[in-house]
Structure formats: C-alpha cells, structure tokens
Design a protein around this motif. Structure first.
Motif, PDB file in Angstrom:
ATOM      1  N   ALA A 265       0.836  -1.206   0.000  1.00  0.00           N
ATOM      2  CA  ALA A 265       0.000   0.000   0.000  1.00  0.00           C
ATOM      3  C   ALA A 265       0.870   1.256   0.000  1.00  0.00           C
ATOM      4  N   LEU A 266       1.980   1.218   0.738  1.00  0.00           N
ATOM      5  CA  LEU A 266       2.878   2.362   0.800  1.00  0.00           C
ATOM      6  C   LEU A 266       3.541   2.611  -0.550  1.00  0.00           C
ATOM      7  N   ILE A 267       3.929   1.519  -1.220  1.00  0.00           N
ATOM      8  CA  ILE A 267       4.541   1.648  -2.543  1.00  0.00           C
ATOM      9  C   ILE A 267       3.544   2.256  -3.527  1.00  0.00           C
ATOM     10  N   ALA A 268       2.290   1.769  -3.480  1.00  0.00           N
ATOM     11  CA  ALA A 268       1.257   2.306  -4.368  1.00  0.00           C
ATOM     12  C   ALA A 268       1.003   3.779  -4.073  1.00  0.00           C
ATOM     13  N   SER A 269       1.004   4.146  -2.787  1.00  0.00           N
ATOM     14  CA  SER A 269       0.785   5.543  -2.412  1.00  0.00           C
ATOM     15  C   SER A 269       1.904   6.435  -2.935  1.00  0.00           C
ATOM     16  N   VAL A 270       3.132   5.971  -2.836  1.00  0.00           N
ATOM     17  CA  VAL A 270       4.262   6.753  -3.348  1.00  0.00           C
ATOM     18  C   VAL A 270       4.101   6.975  -4.851  1.00  0.00           C
ATOM     19  N   GLY A 271       3.694   5.928  -5.574  1.00  0.00           N
ATOM     20  CA  GLY A 271       3.504   6.052  -7.014  1.00  0.00           C
ATOM     21  C   GLY A 271       2.428   7.068  -7.355  1.00  0.00           C
ATOM     22  N   ARG A 272       1.305   7.011  -6.624  1.00  0.00           N
ATOM     23  CA  ARG A 272       0.221   7.966  -6.875  1.00  0.00           C
ATOM     24  C   ARG A 272       0.672   9.403  -6.591  1.00  0.00           C
ATOM     25  N   GLN A 273       1.392   9.578  -5.503  1.00  0.00           N
ATOM     26  CA  GLN A 273       1.850  10.921  -5.147  1.00  0.00           C
ATOM     27  C   GLN A 273       2.854  11.465  -6.166  1.00  0.00           C
ATOM     28  N   GLU A 274       3.697  10.590  -6.679  1.00  0.00           N
ATOM     29  CA  GLU A 274       4.650  11.035  -7.702  1.00  0.00           C
ATOM     30  C   GLU A 274       3.924  11.487  -8.960  1.00  0.00           C
ATOM     31  N   ARG A 275       2.898  10.728  -9.382  1.00  0.00           N
ATOM     32  CA  ARG A 275       2.134  11.098 -10.575  1.00  0.00           C
ATOM     33  C   ARG A 275       1.390  12.414 -10.360  1.00  0.00           C
TER      34      ARG A 275
END
Length: 342
Positions: free
Chosen positions: A146-156
């Motif tokens: 979930a943390l990895i997915a959150s980082v990806g969303r925030q980067e986008r």
C-alpha cells in the motif's frame, strides 16, 4: 624626418554619420507614423486637431481596456501559479515522508533477513507460533504494498501539479507581455494627443477642451430613484464625482471607465469583471428604453467605454485622461448596449 603636424580631427566617421542619419530618419518616421502626417499637422485647423485628438484618446481607451484584460489575466494566472506552487511544495513534503517510511521499512526487512516459509515451519517449535508470525508478515507486506502504491500515486500527482504550474507560468508571461504592449500603445496615443494640443494657442486649447466636455447642463441634478444594490452603486458613483481619470485604476483615488463601474458595483456587493468587453455580459442585457439607475451603459462600436446610468438619460463616467469623473448624457456618445448586473 618625422612629421610633427597635428592630425586632422574628424567629427564623424562615415559609418557613424550614416548611423546618425539613420537614427534621425527613424525618429522622423516614428513621429510621422504616430501622428499621421508629420509636418502637415502644423497646418491643421483647431477642428481637425480636435478630431485627431478625439481619435487618439479613443484609441488610448481601447488599448486601456485591452491592458486591463491582459493585466486581469496576469493577476489570475499569478494567483493560480502561487496556489499550484504551494500545493506542489506540500505534495513534495508528503512524498518525501512516504519515501522515507518506505526506505525505513525496507531497511528493517534487510536487517531482520527473510526465511522461506517452509523452513520457518520446520524450525518452529510451535506451529501456532509460526502461523501467528506468518499472519504478521502478511499484514506487513500488505502495508508495504500500500505504501509503494501511495508513493507512485503521489509522484504522478506531483508531476501533474508541476505541469499545471508550468502552463500557468507560460500564461502569466504571455499576459504580462500583452499588458506591456497595450501599455505602450496607451502611452503613445496619449503622447500624440498632447503633442497636437501643444500646437494650439491657450485660447484654442480651452475652446477645444470645452467642446470635448460637451453640454454639462444638469450635471448637479439628483439621480432618479434607485433601490437596493443599484442605489448603493449609484451612490458610490456620485461620491466619485470630480476624481481624476487614471488609466488602469479602480479607485479610490482615480478610475478609468470600467474601473469606476466595477468599483461602484463592488461597493454594492456585486463582483463585476474588469473590462468593458466582459462587463457587457455581466447580468441581463437591457435596451435603451429599459434603462434604470445602476445599469451599465456601453458606447462605441468596439464597446470600449462604459458609464453607470443614474436616470433621466444621464450617466456618471470617467471620460478620458485630463477629464475627471462627471455626469454626461447618454446621447453624448454612440450607444452600444446596456446590462443590468444581477
């Protein structure tokens, strides 16, 4: 024997002379283009001077409204850019925190090491203890995913915000360039009008300005009855009488035409757009025979001038540079339309 004669002093080299001549011609051409007829203007009659001055001042007012529009766009672009930059800064902070958390999670895993589930079961003295550990590991893995997915969303999202900020910056620069261009046009037109007026005698100039002012009869009369917000707008306009025309100004010390109407209705609690071109679409269109106090009355084919209707066929408006806010007749200028702010 060497010559001791003093060398001749040359006032200008041929290239310098050519450059000076070119500059002189360019300057003369600029004056001719700006004023229309160059030396011929020295022979203009006072009536012709008045017509030319009226033309220059009308062009200056048109450029003023374009300047107002460009400046308004620049102000909005600057505000949006500042908001996007603040948003990008907050998102960057959150993204860095998420990355740090992810890094700490990975470091903890590395330090603890990983053991194959089958081997963990073989080494465990208690199957129940193994299953408990496996459940904890699964939940930890889910949190990591979930943390990895959150980082990806925030980067986008951060890339998107930065892209929007870049677009706003480009819009801001374009609006600033347009505003500067229109400002130069205003200054050139007004300077051209002043040069023409300077050629007149004091008496001629006074007669010309009096003719521009037109018939002021009834300027000290009272407004027709108005109600509610329209009454407050009319009252504000009356309080502005005598204040100077200042291009690009919205008060309280000076106004241009759309700046006065915007300020009057702002005092009544209504936000009008900045320019004549946009104010004419604010509220409901009304015909000339439907005019009521508080209505916006627009003039000239390019909708470049506006006044506030006060009743009895009159408006309060900011006429032009050198002429203070005053009362005038609707019939003094070509009627282009009217609008009643909501």
């Amino acid at each position: 024997m060497a010559s001791h004669r003093k060398p001749k002093q040359r006032s200008l080299t041929s290239s310098t002379a050519r450059a000076a001549a070119l500059l002189a011609l360019t300057g003369a051409a600029s004056v001719t283009l700006l004023d229309g007829t160059g030396h011929a203007e020295n022979r203009l009659t006072p009536a012709q001077v008045k017509a030319r001055v009226d033309q220059y001042q009308r062009q200056a007012e048109e450029a003023t409204e374009r300047y107002n529009g460009a400046k308004d766009k620049a102000d909005k672009a600057r505000a949006a850019l500042d908001a996007l930059r603040d948003q990008a800064a907050r998102r960057t902070t959150r993204l860095n925190a998420a990355r740090n958390a992810l890094g700490a999670f990975a470091t903890a895993q590395y330090r603890s090491g990983t053991i194959a589930p089958a081997l963990q079961l073989a080494l465990s003295s208690s199957p129940g203890q193994y299953l408990q550990r496996a459940s904890l590991a699964e939940r930890a893995g889910n949190r990591q995913a979930a943390l990895i997915a959150s980082v990806g969303r925030q980067e986008r999202k951060l890339r998107q915000v930065r892209g929007e900020a870049a677009d706003r910056l480009a819009a801001l620069r374009a609006s600033q360039t347009a505003a500067a261009h229109h400002k130069r046009t205003v200054q050139e037109r007004l300077a051209a009008a002043d040069r023409l007026l300077d050629r007149l005698t004091l008496e001629q100039r006074q007669r010309l300005l009096a003719a521009q002012d037109g018939d002021k009869a009834g300027a000290d009369g009272t407004a027709s009855p108005a109600e509610g917000r329209a009454a407050r707008a009319v009252s504000y306009a009356y309080a502005a009488l005598g204040k100077p025309y200042v291009w690009g100004a919205t008060g309280p010390r000076g106004y241009d035409c759309s700046g006065l109407t915007q300020a009057a209705w702002r005092a009544a609690g209504v936000a009008l757009p900045r320019t004549t071109y946009t104010q004419i679409n604010a509220g409901r269109r009304v015909t000339r025979d439907q005019l009521a106090p508080g209505d916006l009355v627009f003039f000239y084919s390019g909708v470049s001038h506006v006044g506030l209707y006060i009743g009895d066929g009159r408006i309060i408006h900011a006429p032009r540079p050198g002429a203070p806010v005053r009362v005038a007749s609707v019939a003094d200028m070509p009627f282009a339309g009217a609008a009643r702010p909501a």
